[in-house]
Design a protein around this motif. Structure first.
Motif, PDB file in Angstrom:
ATOM      1  N   THR A   1      23.525  13.811 -23.393  1.00  0.00           N
ATOM      2  CA  THR A   1      25.028  13.356 -22.999  1.00  0.00           C
ATOM      3  C   THR A   1      25.571  12.248 -24.031  1.00  0.00           C
ATOM      4  O   THR A   1      24.758  11.918 -25.255  1.00  0.00           O
ATOM      5  N   SER A   2      26.293  11.278 -23.694  1.00  0.00           N
ATOM      6  CA  SER A   2      26.792  10.234 -24.444  1.00  0.00           C
ATOM      7  C   SER A   2      26.811   9.050 -23.712  1.00  0.00           C
ATOM      8  O   SER A   2      26.693   9.000 -22.338  1.00  0.00           O
TER       9      SER A   2
ATOM     10  N   GLU B   1      29.967   8.866 -21.035  1.00  0.00           N
ATOM     11  CA  GLU B   1      29.666   9.691 -20.260  1.00  0.00           C
ATOM     12  C   GLU B   1      28.471   9.361 -19.141  1.00  0.00           C
ATOM     13  O   GLU B   1      28.743   9.489 -17.940  1.00  0.00           O
TER      14      GLU B   1
ATOM     15  N   ARG C   1      29.642  21.571 -14.237  1.00  0.00           N
ATOM     16  CA  ARG C   1      29.750  21.316 -15.616  1.00  0.00           C
ATOM     17  C   ARG C   1      30.846  22.165 -16.009  1.00  0.00           C
ATOM     18  O   ARG C   1      30.717  23.795 -16.101  1.00  0.00           O
ATOM     19  N   GLY C   2      32.180  21.694 -16.570  1.00  0.00           N
ATOM     20  CA  GLY C   2      32.877  22.651 -17.094  1.00  0.00           C
ATOM     21  C   GLY C   2      33.937  23.407 -16.224  1.00  0.00           C
ATOM     22  O   GLY C   2      35.036  24.168 -16.888  1.00  0.00           O
TER      23      GLY C   2
ATOM     24  N   ASP D   1      31.951  16.613 -12.081  1.00  0.00           N
ATOM     25  CA  ASP D   1      31.988  17.341 -13.121  1.00  0.00           C
ATOM     26  C   ASP D   1      31.760  16.834 -14.618  1.00  0.00           C
ATOM     27  O   ASP D   1      32.403  15.792 -14.832  1.00  0.00           O
ATOM     28  N   VAL D   2      30.561  17.040 -15.016  1.00  0.00           N
ATOM     29  CA  VAL D   2      30.166  16.405 -16.073  1.00  0.00           C
ATOM     30  C   VAL D   2      30.744  17.279 -17.389  1.00  0.00           C
ATOM     31  O   VAL D   2      31.327  18.352 -17.310  1.00  0.00           O
ATOM     32  N   GLU D   3      30.785  16.373 -18.718  1.00  0.00           N
ATOM     33  CA  GLU D   3      31.248  17.133 -19.665  1.00  0.00           C
ATOM     34  C   GLU D   3      30.558  18.483 -20.441  1.00  0.00           C
ATOM     35  O   GLU D   3      29.143  18.470 -19.851  1.00  0.00           O
ATOM     36  N   LYS D   4      31.061  19.324 -20.937  1.00  0.00           N
ATOM     37  CA  LYS D   4      30.322  20.258 -21.315  1.00  0.00           C
ATOM     38  C   LYS D   4      29.301  20.311 -22.321  1.00  0.00           C
ATOM     39  O   LYS D   4      28.041  20.925 -22.030  1.00  0.00           O
ATOM     40  N   GLN D   5      29.248  19.005 -22.911  1.00  0.00           N
ATOM     41  CA  GLN D   5      28.151  19.008 -24.017  1.00  0.00           C
ATOM     42  C   GLN D   5      26.845  18.174 -23.438  1.00  0.00           C
ATOM     43  O   GLN D   5      25.842  17.834 -23.956  1.00  0.00           O
ATOM     44  N   SER D   6      27.181  17.791 -22.078  1.00  0.00           N
ATOM     45  CA  SER D   6      26.139  17.158 -21.251  1.00  0.00           C
ATOM     46  C   SER D   6      25.181  18.087 -20.556  1.00  0.00           C
ATOM     47  O   SER D   6      25.458  19.176 -20.267  1.00  0.00           O
TER      48      SER D   6
END
Length: 564
Positions: free
Chosen positions: A361-362, A365, A422-423, A444-449
């Protein structure tokens, strides 16, 4: 002193690992070695035809397949020839002849490795004297790297084939290897480990194992091998220490099979009730699954150490934790606030933040997710929506299915639900599934998470009473949490709900977790031992559904009123 020595050898292994190439020879078959070591190249046909004898080449065959099969055939021909000549100490001229024979089916870049191929060949033919001469021949090679590799293969050969005087040969070769180099890679360490484990110097393997800090397959193989060796020498202290030091339990099928064999050896060797109880306590602590054969060996060990007469029944356990054979209630399993906090901290420190903050994750995020959970939580259940929405076939029915599952929790059970996705987008999920309800939240989390880690994190943030609906086994996540793996698996067993689908009837079935402890249990009248066949389809966190009910008899009738 010994531990420091082995630690120095192991820490420097990375530098030599790029030089030592014998791993490509140490495979189950030469066919596997050839296919893995030399991938298909576009221009391989020219190179092949230049180096293969004419009688082996056919333009009608695929060039690469022809080359691979020819090399295997030439290796087999040489093996038969060497086997027919018998075992003898080879002169320099004979070694050079053997080198020429091997070079006929090797490319130029692999020809310096011919002693490895030769050692592989001699191991098959069981020619110890020839192998000794090869070891002596490589002693004078520049760089010493090839000599160390050949020595390692010779140690392995002696440990596998066990020729007359193999223990002395192993010890002499290990000493010679340590005189040549003070740097051993993981393959050489395993050769030394397997060799010394069969000699009276087996305790040195404890020091070697302490240097193997990476818990990979070789590490677990070495640990189980050392346990087995300690059992054969009836050294109970070493066996129990090795079990106690297992802070993480590997889920790999091959390692699980080795562990079952070790447990069976233990219960066949140690017969005292105290020794049996010591291992059972550790099985309960680590939550080791048992296969049927291990359960039977444990049963025999319990009966052998008792003066009572016993009856046994293969049975199952009801959802209310009642044994269907004797009617006895099994131990129920609970998870405390402290244990949930331990899982939460492990997911946070080792999964979401820690060293993986830019992989899983970041920071931005994570802060957004944490704020969302703080504002809308706690929840009664977290639903991993991707388990449902990414299934095949891709039909609109999946959104209707999601709505049916969620509304069952909301309307019939009055639960607060968090949908983790996600996404897809929050609005898209709510509109498509028609889930506009005050008790339903969507994150809804980010696609890279990683939605899996966030699903677990949201569930444990809601306390010990929150469930997680998902079909994932979370093998990687269980490994991430490190020392908290046992607690994580315990939480997973009693808080994760699974589901199955019938696409034809468009129905679903929820599989709620068992609330009883799936470990060997003793009461005043006997034992209940769970077992499971650990096949590839086995769900690691799913409790065993078959039990061995072992009860004491009294006057031909057991204490439950059943006839013997």
């Amino acid at each position: 002193m010994m531990a420091t020595k082995w630690s120095r050898l192991w820490q420097a292994s990375a530098a030599l690992r790029t030089v030592l190439c014998h791993q490509r020879i140490e495979t189950r078959s030469l066919s596997f070695f050839l296919s893995k070591r030399y991938p298909v190249k576009q221009n391989v046909s020219t190179k092949v035809t230049q180096q293969l004898p004419v009688r082996y080449y056919s333009k009608d065959l695929d060039p690469w397949e022809d080359d691979r099969n020819v090399r295997i055939r030439m290796f087999d021909d040489l093996k038969d020839k060497v086997a027919a000549e018998g075992d003898k100490y080879m002169s320099l001229a004979e070694l050079e002849t053997l080198q020429m024979e091997i070079n006929k089916f090797t490319f130029a870049e692999e020809q310096p490795m011919w002693p490895c191929v030769a050692m592989r060949l001699l191991r098959i033919t069981e020619h110890i004297e020839r192998a000794k001469s090869l070891v002596e021949y490589t002693k004078d090679w520049p760089g010493k790297s090839m000599h160390t590799v050949v020595l390692g293969l010779f140690i392995k050969m002696c440990s596998v084939k066990r020729p007359p005087g193999y223990q002395e040969l192993i010890c002499t070769s290990v000493d010679a290897l340590l005189q040549v180099t003070d740097v051993l890679d993981d393959n050489l360490c395993m050769c030394v480990f397997e060799g010394l484990s069969q000699t009276n110097r087996w305790l040195e393997c404890v020091s070697i194992l302490e240097t193997m800090t990476v818990p990979d397959l070789a590490y677990y193989h070495a640990r189980e091998l050392l346990k087995s060796t300690a059992i054969k020498h009836r050294n109970l202290d070493v066996v129990l220490k090795l079990v106690d030091d297992e802070k993480t339990v590997d889920d790999d099928g091959f390692v699980s099979i080795m562990r079952q064999e070790t447990l069976q050896e233990y219960f066949k060797t140690f017969n005292e009730p105290r020794e049996i109880q010591q291992m059972i306590r550790r099985i309960r602590h680590h939550r080791y699954p048992l296969i049927h054969q291990t359960a039977l060996v444990l049963k025999d060990s319990i009966i052998r150490g008792s003066e009572d007469k016993w009856s046994e029944h293969i049975t199952t356990v009801s959802k209310s934790a009642m044994c269907k054979s004797c009617g006895n209630r099994l131990e129920t399993v609970h998870i405390s606030d402290q244990e949930v906090a331990q899982v939460k901290n492990a997911i946070y420190e080792k999964g979401l933040v820690g060293e993986n903050v830019f992989i899983q994750t970041s920071p931005k995020e994570f802060q957004r997710v944490q704020s969302f959970i703080d504002d809308t939580g706690p929840y009664d259940i977290v639903v991993d929506c991707l388990n449902i929405l990414l299934m095949r076939p891709d039909t609109q029915w999946k959104f209707r299915l999601l709505r049916s599952i969620v509304m069952d929790f909301v309307e019939q059970k009055g639960m607060r639900v968090l949908l983790m996705t996600r996404g897809f987008g929050k609005r898209s999920v709510l509109d498509s599934a028609k889930l506009h309800h005050p008790r339903v939240e969507v994150l809804d989390v980010e696609k890279q998470s990683t939605d899996d880690l966030y699903s677990i994190y949201a569930a444990v943030c809601s306390g010990p009473s929150c469930f997680l609906l998902s079909n994932d086994e979370f093998r990687d996540h269980a490994h991430i949490v490190g020392d908290s793996k046992i607690t994580f698996r315990k939480w997973q067993q009693i808080r994760q709900i699974r589901f199955s689908l019938d696409f034809g009837l468009q129905k679903y079935h929820l599989k709620h977790p068992a609330r009883y402890s799936v470990v060997p249990q003793q009461d005043a009248r006997g034992w209940h031992i769970p077992f499971d066949e650990m096949s590839e389809k086995r769900i690691k966190f799913k409790p065993a559904d078959t039990w061995l009910c072992l009860r004491k008899k009294a006057g031909g009738v057991d204490k439950d009123g059943r006839k013997a």
